[in-house]
Each structure stands twice: as C-alpha cells, then as structure tokens.
Write a protein that holds these residues in place. Sequence first.
Motif, PDB file in Angstrom:
ATOM      1  N   PRO A  12       0.802  -1.215   0.000  1.00 11.97           N
ATOM      2  CA  PRO A  12       0.000   0.000   0.000  1.00 11.97           C
ATOM      3  C   PRO A  12       0.846   1.281   0.000  1.00 11.97           C
ATOM      4  N   THR A  13       2.109   1.192  -0.409  1.00  5.16           N
ATOM      5  CA  THR A  13       3.000   2.347  -0.367  1.00  5.16           C
ATOM      6  C   THR A  13       2.428   3.492  -1.207  1.00  5.16           C
ATOM      7  N   PRO A  14       2.145   4.631  -0.587  1.00  6.41           N
ATOM      8  CA  PRO A  14       1.580   5.752  -1.346  1.00  6.41           C
ATOM      9  C   PRO A  14       2.660   6.498  -2.115  1.00  6.41           C
ATOM     10  N   ARG A  15       2.227   7.265  -3.082  1.00  4.55           N
ATOM     11  CA  ARG A  15       3.168   8.132  -3.777  1.00  4.55           C
ATOM     12  C   ARG A  15       2.844   9.571  -3.403  1.00  4.55           C
ATOM     13  N   ARG A  16       3.850  10.407  -3.418  1.00  3.98           N
ATOM     14  CA  ARG A  16       3.689  11.818  -3.062  1.00  3.98           C
ATOM     15  C   ARG A  16       3.471  12.595  -4.348  1.00  3.98           C
ATOM     16  N   ALA A  17       2.398  13.372  -4.405  1.00  2.00           N
ATOM     17  CA  ALA A  17       2.094  14.159  -5.600  1.00  2.00           C
ATOM     18  C   ALA A  17       1.328  15.411  -5.213  1.00  2.00           C
ATOM     19  N   ASP A  18       1.793  16.540  -5.696  1.00  2.00           N
ATOM     20  CA  ASP A  18       1.096  17.812  -5.480  1.00  2.00           C
ATOM     21  C   ASP A  18       0.770  18.074  -4.016  1.00  2.00           C
ATOM     22  N   GLY A  19       1.711  17.755  -3.132  1.00  2.00           N
ATOM     23  CA  GLY A  19       1.541  18.054  -1.714  1.00  2.00           C
ATOM     24  C   GLY A  19       0.673  17.096  -0.934  1.00  2.00           C
ATOM     25  N   GLU A  20       0.286  15.985  -1.540  1.00  2.00           N
ATOM     26  CA  GLU A  20      -0.508  15.004  -0.804  1.00  2.00           C
ATOM     27  C   GLU A  20      -0.019  13.595  -1.122  1.00  2.00           C
ATOM     28  N   TYR A  21      -0.470  12.648  -0.328  1.00  2.00           N
ATOM     29  CA  TYR A  21      -0.130  11.246  -0.529  1.00  2.00           C
ATOM     30  C   TYR A  21      -1.263  10.575  -1.295  1.00  2.00           C
ATOM     31  N   MET A  22      -0.923   9.976  -2.421  1.00  2.00           N
ATOM     32  CA  MET A  22      -1.915   9.287  -3.239  1.00  2.00           C
ATOM     33  C   MET A  22      -1.931   7.807  -2.862  1.00  2.00           C
ATOM     34  N   ALA A  23      -3.071   7.362  -2.370  1.00  2.00           N
ATOM     35  CA  ALA A  23      -3.226   5.955  -2.003  1.00  2.00           C
ATOM     36  C   ALA A  23      -3.355   5.107  -3.261  1.00  2.00           C
ATOM     37  N   ASP A  49      -3.660  13.952   3.249  1.00  2.00           N
ATOM     38  CA  ASP A  49      -2.610  14.801   3.806  1.00  2.00           C
ATOM     39  C   ASP A  49      -1.579  13.978   4.573  1.00  2.00           C
ATOM     40  N   ALA A  50      -2.042  12.924   5.242  1.00  2.00           N
ATOM     41  CA  ALA A  50      -1.159  12.093   6.066  1.00  2.00           C
ATOM     42  C   ALA A  50      -0.841  10.775   5.356  1.00  2.00           C
ATOM     43  N   ARG A  51       0.429  10.421   5.356  1.00  2.00           N
ATOM     44  CA  ARG A  51       0.886   9.173   4.718  1.00  2.00           C
ATOM     45  C   ARG A  51       0.180   7.959   5.323  1.00  2.00           C
ATOM     46  N   GLU A  52       0.047   7.950   6.635  1.00  2.00           N
ATOM     47  CA  GLU A  52      -0.586   6.816   7.333  1.00  2.00           C
ATOM     48  C   GLU A  52      -2.026   6.619   6.889  1.00  2.00           C
ATOM     49  N   ASP A  53      -2.740   7.716   6.622  1.00  2.00           N
ATOM     50  CA  ASP A  53      -4.131   7.610   6.172  1.00  2.00           C
ATOM     51  C   ASP A  53      -4.199   6.989   4.774  1.00  2.00           C
ATOM     52  N   ALA A  54      -3.257   7.369   3.917  1.00  2.00           N
ATOM     53  CA  ALA A  54      -3.217   6.795   2.570  1.00  2.00           C
ATOM     54  C   ALA A  54      -2.932   5.300   2.622  1.00  2.00           C
ATOM     55  N   ILE A  55      -2.023   4.900   3.498  1.00  2.00           N
ATOM     56  CA  ILE A  55      -1.689   3.482   3.648  1.00  2.00           C
ATOM     57  C   ILE A  55      -2.887   2.697   4.170  1.00  2.00           C
ATOM     58  N   ALA A  56      -3.544   3.213   5.195  1.00  2.00           N
ATOM     59  CA  ALA A  56      -4.707   2.526   5.768  1.00  2.00           C
ATOM     60  C   ALA A  56      -5.823   2.384   4.743  1.00  2.00           C
ATOM     61  N   TYR A  57      -6.058   3.426   3.972  1.00  2.00           N
ATOM     62  CA  TYR A  57      -7.098   3.384   2.949  1.00  2.00           C
ATOM     63  C   TYR A  57      -6.770   2.338   1.884  1.00  2.00           C
ATOM     64  N   ALA A  58      -5.535   2.328   1.416  1.00  2.00           N
ATOM     65  CA  ALA A  58      -5.128   1.375   0.377  1.00  2.00           C
ATOM     66  C   ALA A  58      -5.216  -0.068   0.869  1.00  2.00           C
ATOM     67  N   LYS A  59      -4.815  -0.320   2.109  1.00  2.00           N
ATOM     68  CA  LYS A  59      -4.916  -1.675   2.672  1.00  2.00           C
ATOM     69  C   LYS A  59      -6.369  -2.132   2.716  1.00  2.00           C
ATOM     70  N   SER A  60      -7.233  -1.248   3.200  1.00  2.00           N
ATOM     71  CA  SER A  60      -8.654  -1.580   3.294  1.00  2.00           C
ATOM     72  C   SER A  60      -9.246  -1.822   1.910  1.00  2.00           C
ATOM     73  N   TRP A  61      -8.920  -0.962   0.961  1.00  2.00           N
ATOM     74  CA  TRP A  61      -9.416  -1.105  -0.402  1.00  2.00           C
ATOM     75  C   TRP A  61      -8.967  -2.440  -0.996  1.00  2.00           C
ATOM     76  N   ALA A  62      -7.694  -2.773  -0.826  1.00  2.00           N
ATOM     77  CA  ALA A  62      -7.158  -4.021  -1.378  1.00  2.00           C
ATOM     78  C   ALA A  62      -7.815  -5.238  -0.735  1.00  2.00           C
ATOM     79  N   GLN A  63      -8.044  -5.187   0.566  1.00  2.00           N
ATOM     80  CA  GLN A  63      -8.698  -6.304   1.252  1.00  2.00           C
ATOM     81  C   GLN A  63     -10.111  -6.509   0.705  1.00  2.00           C
ATOM     82  N   GLN A  64     -10.825  -5.412   0.494  1.00  4.27           N
ATOM     83  CA  GLN A  64     -12.173  -5.516  -0.073  1.00  4.27           C
ATOM     84  C   GLN A  64     -12.128  -6.053  -1.502  1.00  4.27           C
TER      85      GLN A  64
END
Length: 71
Positions: A12-23, A49-64
């Motif tokens: 779930p590693t996010p990428r940094r783009a335009d000042g935010e973390y893309m999940a 805005d927060a890297r941890e939020d992007a990671i949590a979202y991506a993990k949840s999305w992938a699990q679903q």
Amino acid sequence: MRFNSTRFRIDPTPRRADGEYMAHARISTSRADGSEYDVHLSGDLAGFDAREDAIAYAKSWAQQWLDTRFG
C-alpha cells in the motif's frame, strides 16, 4: 465474508504528488516456481494529507478487492 490468505501480498505504499499522498495498492502473489507477479494494480485511489491515512485506505481497499474476487 472477510478474505484471509497469506497467498497474496498487499503493497500500500503511497506516492507523493502535489503536496498530498496518493493511495494505491499493488496486490501480488508468487507462482509455484517462486517468481512474483502482480494480480492487480489499483492506480490512484484517493489523496490524503497524512501518509498513514493513505496506507490505511489502500490496505482496506485491497482487502475488499480480494474479498469480492476470492472470498
């Protein structure tokens, strides 16, 4: 039903783009010979805005995603 397997790996590693973390999520598994291949690459899912939020979202999305296809 919640899918539960050690067969698949979620990156779930996010990428940094335009000042935010893309999940986004990379879901992979191994073949019988041990080589790894991608099962699914999500593309950008949402910006955070927060890297941890992007990671949590991506993990949840992938699990679903796994639940709907292999659960």
